[in-house]
Scaffold this motif. Sequence first.
Motif, PDB file in Angstrom:
ATOM      1  N   ILE A  86       0.847  -1.131   0.029  1.00 41.18           N
ATOM      2  CA  ILE A  86       0.115   0.017   0.030  1.00 41.18           C
ATOM      3  C   ILE A  86       0.943   1.604  -0.095  1.00 41.18           C
ATOM      4  O   ILE A  86       0.512   2.196  -0.733  1.00 41.18           O
ATOM      5  N   LEU A  87       2.104   1.318   0.923  1.00 44.51           N
ATOM      6  CA  LEU A  87       2.800   2.369   0.850  1.00 44.51           C
ATOM      7  C   LEU A  87       3.471   2.489  -0.404  1.00 44.51           C
ATOM      8  O   LEU A  87       3.593   3.731  -1.054  1.00 44.51           O
TER       9      LEU A  87
ATOM     10  N   GLY B 201       3.038   5.789  -2.942  1.00 42.95           N
ATOM     11  CA  GLY B 201       4.185   6.609  -3.507  1.00 42.95           C
ATOM     12  C   GLY B 201       4.449   6.591  -5.112  1.00 42.95           C
ATOM     13  O   GLY B 201       4.526   7.743  -5.364  1.00 42.95           O
ATOM     14  N   ALA B 202       4.008   5.416  -5.515  1.00 43.82           N
ATOM     15  CA  ALA B 202       3.964   5.464  -6.921  1.00 43.82           C
ATOM     16  C   ALA B 202       2.763   6.312  -7.556  1.00 43.82           C
ATOM     17  O   ALA B 202       3.185   7.128  -8.493  1.00 43.82           O
ATOM     18  N   PHE B 203       1.762   6.327  -6.909  1.00 43.05           N
ATOM     19  CA  PHE B 203       0.619   7.367  -7.270  1.00 43.05           C
ATOM     20  C   PHE B 203       0.957   8.793  -7.280  1.00 43.05           C
ATOM     21  O   PHE B 203       0.633   9.447  -8.267  1.00 43.05           O
ATOM     22  N   PHE B 204       1.293   9.187  -6.044  1.00 44.93           N
ATOM     23  CA  PHE B 204       1.526  10.407  -6.089  1.00 44.93           C
ATOM     24  C   PHE B 204       2.802  11.002  -6.984  1.00 44.93           C
ATOM     25  O   PHE B 204       2.932  12.106  -7.403  1.00 44.93           O
ATOM     26  N   THR B 205       3.766   9.991  -7.227  1.00 44.28           N
ATOM     27  CA  THR B 205       4.917  10.318  -8.240  1.00 44.28           C
ATOM     28  C   THR B 205       4.279  10.357  -9.567  1.00 44.28           C
ATOM     29  O   THR B 205       4.673  11.493 -10.286  1.00 44.28           O
TER      30      THR B 205
ATOM     31  N   GLY C 169       5.236  11.459  -2.603  1.00 38.13           N
ATOM     32  CA  GLY C 169       5.329   9.973  -3.044  1.00 38.13           C
ATOM     33  C   GLY C 169       6.725   9.355  -2.759  1.00 38.13           C
ATOM     34  O   GLY C 169       6.784   8.120  -2.383  1.00 38.13           O
ATOM     35  N   VAL C 170       7.939  10.184  -2.768  1.00 37.79           N
ATOM     36  CA  VAL C 170       9.172   9.476  -2.444  1.00 37.79           C
ATOM     37  C   VAL C 170       9.241   9.682  -0.842  1.00 37.79           C
ATOM     38  O   VAL C 170       9.816   8.299  -0.502  1.00 37.79           O
ATOM     39  N   GLY C 171       8.456  10.081  -0.083  1.00 39.32           N
ATOM     40  CA  GLY C 171       8.463   9.906   1.104  1.00 39.32           C
ATOM     41  C   GLY C 171       7.784   8.474   1.580  1.00 39.32           C
ATOM     42  O   GLY C 171       8.164   7.839   2.485  1.00 39.32           O
TER      43      GLY C 171
END
Length: 67
Positions: A8-9, A13-17, A44-46
């Motif tokens: 999920i994390l 992250g991939a979605f926000f990137t 995303g990176v976080g």
Amino acid sequence: MLEWVLAILILIGAFFTLVGSIGLYKLSDFYMRLHGPTKASTLGVGAILIASAIHFSFKTDGVSLHE
């Protein structure tokens, strides 16, 4: 259960990137192009870094913060 949390994390992250990349492509003004991707890409990176820290903390003996 750990794999689900990590998955999920990583997906968050991939979605926000991806959203940051689309914002960089679609926004018209220079300052809008700077503002949109920085917010989304940071989130995303976080999320990906948190997933990596959790993974390596459970894989090794102690808390791993090598990221």
